[in-house]
Write an enzyme that holds these catalytic residues in place. Structure first.
Site, PDB file in Angstrom:
ATOM      1  CD  GLU A 450      -1.289   2.777   2.468  1.00 17.34           C
ATOM      2  OE1 GLU A 450      -1.071   3.805   1.794  1.00 17.34           O
ATOM      3  OE2 GLU A 450      -0.470   1.848   2.547  1.00 17.34           O
ATOM      4  CG  HIS A 541       8.414  -0.138   1.253  1.00 18.88           C
ATOM      5  ND1 HIS A 541       8.217   0.282  -0.042  1.00 18.88           N
ATOM      6  CD2 HIS A 541       7.230   0.067   1.897  1.00 18.88           C
ATOM      7  CE1 HIS A 541       6.975   0.706  -0.176  1.00 18.88           C
ATOM      8  NE2 HIS A 541       6.353   0.592   0.983  1.00 18.88           N
TER       9      HIS A 541
END
Length: 953
Positions: A450, A541
């Site tokens: 992140e 993803h």
């Protein structure tokens, strides 16, 4: 003959929402739906490490080279780096073909400095003062011994732009209304649901905020209004942030993608905007700073040092000031960790939840609560990430300027565990976790992932959609894992070294728990999935381990230190926002050469990409089992119609810059398609045909008009119009049926037009923002409806006979039905989707009845081996085609929309229509078993067909 038609408006793809994404600029420039892409020229592989002479790679559809390496051309050492970079581009106009190098049209985004006097200037392209999306050009320089020299350039500068940049014809108000409508449609779950007893009908809370006028660099350029739409996903309560671009001439939403940057691919993602101010209780007054040494226990049982801060009241806070320079206490980072337990993820995206505070332990020794909440891991790991980037690359915090680092730990979604984490542009947000998952800060690679999104934001700023988004994810995974290994003393030789999120589970082992594996061996030929923006933001993803796997292979063979330097240099000094896999490969190779790798090491770098199928032209190797009728139609979210041996579809030009026009052709694929709509600068979309007439909607700056024309040619007749977003359009015989959302009330209505007289009749208005799409055949219109009764709202499927005006409800048990979906009408009766499963498993039954409600049957069940997660229907007299769209907690090929075909009575079970890998959407039945759809398997949007089902896949 084809007996039921329905068309979905832009973006409404079902439980999850969105554009088939191939590679390059045109790949990004699409709204929710499907889009074919024009591939840019690949960066050429340079042949040797540390080339002696300059090497120039041409750009795609631009005169400016996409990559120049091996330069040593002196520029002015005095003045700013940005001025020196612009001066170089001006002096070498014959090489770069940049006409205006002034600061007005070549604005500095920022300068990154690295070891050895390296400077990288990022310049944002503007055209007549208007920013160009993805138009970013980099100039790399060295500054030593009072001298400055340019060593190379790269990026996208669009030289073919030629457009009027005066104020768009579409007003800001209309642009916001249409953007909000497009997002609301995109986030519909595909079913009309009744509110609980005593509650009002559900309404969405989407709001639009106008940003700058922006040029999309398609062809000669498309002028748009950029609208950011925020709100809450009605399906799961998560935050929504969509970046929507409204064509400035016609008001059509030409592109829409998510601002979400999450760790996992669960359908619980939240995202946000940049720039929200932190709560004021986190002190930045250096005079009062005091680093208090504390300790805590991580989830894995390790006891670690924790730096705290004692404020002026004497209270301890989880704020770490320890990395500020001793001789400059007012400069440097602040690492603060906030207690977000019980706060909704949607309230933490781009904003700060009201009243939120840092974690505040009573003593320096943090107890069990700080372990279980994830606070210890988040705070400790944030410091490790800062140290990694500072020690290895000299980078000061995520923004490179020692900006503050904020973490919010413990958010939920609809009061339930939020098994995910995200970066919202200024802070990290970690889900509380639950069930089999710990709080998502419990694994260092999640924190590193992140925070690396933050680094990417402040460097290449790779757009979070399609291949650029997959590269964004890949880089976050790569560095997240590299940081995890370093912080926890794990070797690259460990068989679990490539796993991400492996420590998040309460009981499952690492391999069962991990969300991704950088050693999964994914390749473009076997694993690349042509996904839509609805699906995982275009596969960010789904496709990320193809690129991250190549980087990880390189790290295993070159060693961590050299590989990390190469990848970071590629990110910080070569990559630009719209780069895809091929450009990413070229950036890494060029960075390796700049860093002086040997020929043997360069061979390893290239081999790593080759092993994962990332080489120029890789997209051509993606195969299908379908007949392609039209390839690269360059459209997004506009639907498809078929019937009576004809199809109708919108189409753009090769680069996608031309507004969409409607074409009609034979469903056999024989002959050439014919243009039937005007080509007047407006967008002609949602085309449908019954084989005799074709109908479509034309988006103009203030209204949408409906056209009908014979498939044989003749007069183009405008039969009606409306000043609102259209949700669907279908034509059969004498009737054109459409649904729309009233921008003032948010209610959805169904209307039909008699094309002989242009008379419009309102059928029904649902007291919610979305409704199941109507279908029409032989004068009968079917639709799902919701209406209030004294004991609560009721759901039903209703059929209107336009000849008599009679309305008939189908036999649906109002006490059991939980949701109703798509309808389809044939000669013999009506089909609909019905959800009665209170467990919300994702399956829904398909049912059928005669027009008078008699002879009801279940075509496919809601539960059991033959159940399907049915979302959309299209039918001929001989076959029913069902679009299946599973509810999923992770993304793979089987969670994307797939087509199944079944006999009208359900006998024999359902068969897969096609085994293509990728999105299969906007299916439309023709005659017999033939069905057409828009397919994204190849990374383009192609109009394809099959004449019979493939069977099992």
């Amino acid at each position: 003959m084809r007996t039921s038609v329905r068309r979905r408006a832009a973006g409404s793809q079902g439980r999850r929402t969105g554009v088939v994404v191939g590679q390059g600029i045109a790949a990004l420039l699409a709204t929710a739906g499907l889009m074919a892409t024009a591939m840019p020229a690949a960066h050429a592989d340079t042949a040797a490490a540390a080339p002696a002479a300059s090497d120039t790679t041409p750009g795609s559809e631009t005169d400016t080279p996409s990559l120049v390496t091996g330069l040593h051309e002196e520029v002015a050492a005095s003045g700013s780096a940005a001025d020196a970079a612009r001066g170089h581009l001006k002096a070498k106009k014959g090489r770069y073909h940049i006409a205006d190098t002034s600061a007005k049209d070549l604005t500095s985004v920022g300068t990154t400095t690295e070891k050895g006097g390296k400077e990288t200037v990022r310049l944002q392209q503007k055209y007549k003062g208007v920013a160009v999306l993805g138009g970013q050009y980099l100039v790399r320089m060295t500054k030593k011994d009072g001298k400055r020299a340019v060593t190379g350039t790269s990026g996208n500068y669009f030289t073919k732009l030629k457009l009027d940049t005066v104020a768009p014809k579409v007003s800001e108000k209309t642009a916001i209304e249409r953007a909000v409508g497009a997002v609301a449609a995109q986030f519909s779950d595909g079913l009309l649901r009744a509110p609980a007893k005593g509650q009002k009908a559900a309404e969405t809370d989407f709001k639009g905020t106008a940003g700058d006028v922006t040029i999309l660099p398609q062809g000669t350029g498309v002028l748009t209004r950029h609208i950011t739409v925020t709100g809450t996903n009605p399906a799961d309560g998560s935050a929504v942030q969509q970046e929507v671009y409204i064509d400035g001439h016609s008001g059509f939403p030409v592109m829409q993608y998510s601002g979400i940057q999450t760790f996992g691919a669960q359908n619980t993602a939240a995202g946000g905007t940049q720039g929200a101010a932190a709560p004021s209780d986190a002190s930045t007054d250096a005079a009062d700073q005091l680093v208090v040494k504390g300790s805590g226990v991580r989830y894995n049982g390790q006891k670690v040092d924790i730096n705290l801060y004692k404020d002026t009241t004497g209270a301890l806070q989880m704020i770490d000031y320890s990395r500020r320079a001793a001789d400059s206490p007012y400069g440097g980072p602040m690492i603060a960790t906030y207690d977000a337990r019980g706060r909704e993820a949607s309230s933490a995206s781009g904003v700060w939840p009201s009243g939120i505070k840092t974690f505040r332990p009573a003593t320096p020794e943090l107890g069990e609560d700080y372990t279980n909440s994830g606070a210890v891991d988040a705070h400790w790991a944030a410091g490790k990430v800062y140290d990694y980037y500072k020690n290895h690359f000299g980078r000061k915090s995520l923004d490179g300027k020692d900006g503050f680092i904020y973490s919010l730990v413990g958010v939920v979604s609809n009061g339930q565990p939020y098994n995910n984490a995200f970066w919202d542009g200024e802070k990290m947000v970690y889900g509380q976790g639950g069930g089999d998952f710990r709080t998502f800060s419990a694994d260092t690679d999640v924190v590193g992932h992140e925070m690396t999104h933050g680094v990417v934001t402040h460097t290449a700023n790779l757009v979070y959609a399609g291949q650029s988004g997959a590269m964004n994810e890949a880089l976050a995974d790569y560095f997240g894992n590299a940081i995890d290994l370093e912080a926890n003393g794990q070797s690259m030789d460990d068989p679990d070294a490539g796993l991400l999120g492996e420590d998040l589970c309460t009981s499952a082992g690492p391999r069962e728990c991990a969300l991704r594996d950088l050693n999964d061996g994914a390749t473009t030929s076997k694993n690349f999935i042509g996904a839509s923006y609805r699906a995982d933001s275009g596969g960010v993803h789904l496709n990320s381990t193809i690129f991250s796997g190549a980087l990880w292979d390189m790290r295993q063979d070159l060693g961590g230190e050299l590989a990390d330097q190469i990848v970071y240099r590629a990110l910080s000094a070569y990559m630009t926002p719209l780069d895809g896999f091929t450009e990413g490969r070229a950036a890494v190779i060029a960075a390796a050469q700049e860093l002086g790798v040997t020929k043997a090491q360069l061979k390893i770098v290239k081999r790593s990409f080759d092993a994962h199928g990332i080489a120029p032209g890789w997209e051509k190797a993606l195969g299908v089992d379908t007949d392609t009728i039209l390839s690269k139609v360059n459209i997004s979210g506009t639907g498809l119609g078929a019937g009576g041996g004809k199809y109708a579809v919108s189409r753009s030009n090769e680069d996608g810059s031309e507004p969409y026009s409607v074409w009609v052709g034979n469903t056999t694929g024989k002959g050439q398609p014919q243009l039937v709509s005007p080509n007047n600068g407006n967008y002609n979309v949602y085309a449908d045909t019954d084989g005799k007439n074709v109908a479509w909607a034309e988006y103009g700056p203030s209204a949408v008009s409906f056209h009908v024309r014979s498939v044989k040619g003749g007069v183009d007749k405008v039969v009606g119009g409306i000043g609102a977003n259209v949700n669907s359009l279908a034509i059969d015989g004498n009737y054109l049926v459409y649904s729309y959302v009233n921008p003032r009330t948010g209610l959805t209505a169904v209307r039909y037009i008699d094309i002989r007289t242009s008379e419009t009749t309102e059928v029904f208005t649902n007291p919610v923002g979305q409704t199941a799409l109507p279908s029409v055949h032989d004068g009968k219109i079917a639709y799902a409806k919701l209406w209030p009764e004294p004991d609560g709202y009721k759901l039903g499927v209703e059929v209107l006979d336009t000849a008599t005006g009679k309305k008939t409800l189908m036999p649906i048990d109002p006490t059991n039905v939980g949701g109703l979906g798509q309808t389809a009408v044939t000669d013999d009766g009506v089909f609909w989707i019905e959800d009665n499963d209170v467990t919300d498993s994702g399956e829904a039954a398909v049912r059928r009845a005669n027009f008078d409600g008699t002879n009801p049957i279940t075509v496919t069940p809601e539960a059991g081996a033959d159940a399907l997660p049915a979302y959309q229907l299209t039918a001929s007299d001989d076959a029913l085609t069902i679009t299946s769209l599973p509810l999923a907690t992770s993304w793979d090929n089987e969670t994307l929309p797939k087509l199944y075909q079944v006999a009208p009575d359900g006998k024999g079970g359902a068969q897969r229509v096609s085994c293509n890998r990728g999105d299969q959407v906007f299916a439309s039945a023709d005659e017999g078993d033939r069905v057409l759809w828009l397919d994204g398997t190849t990374g383009y949007t192609n109009l394809v067909k099959r004449d019979r089902p493939a069977g099992k896949c």
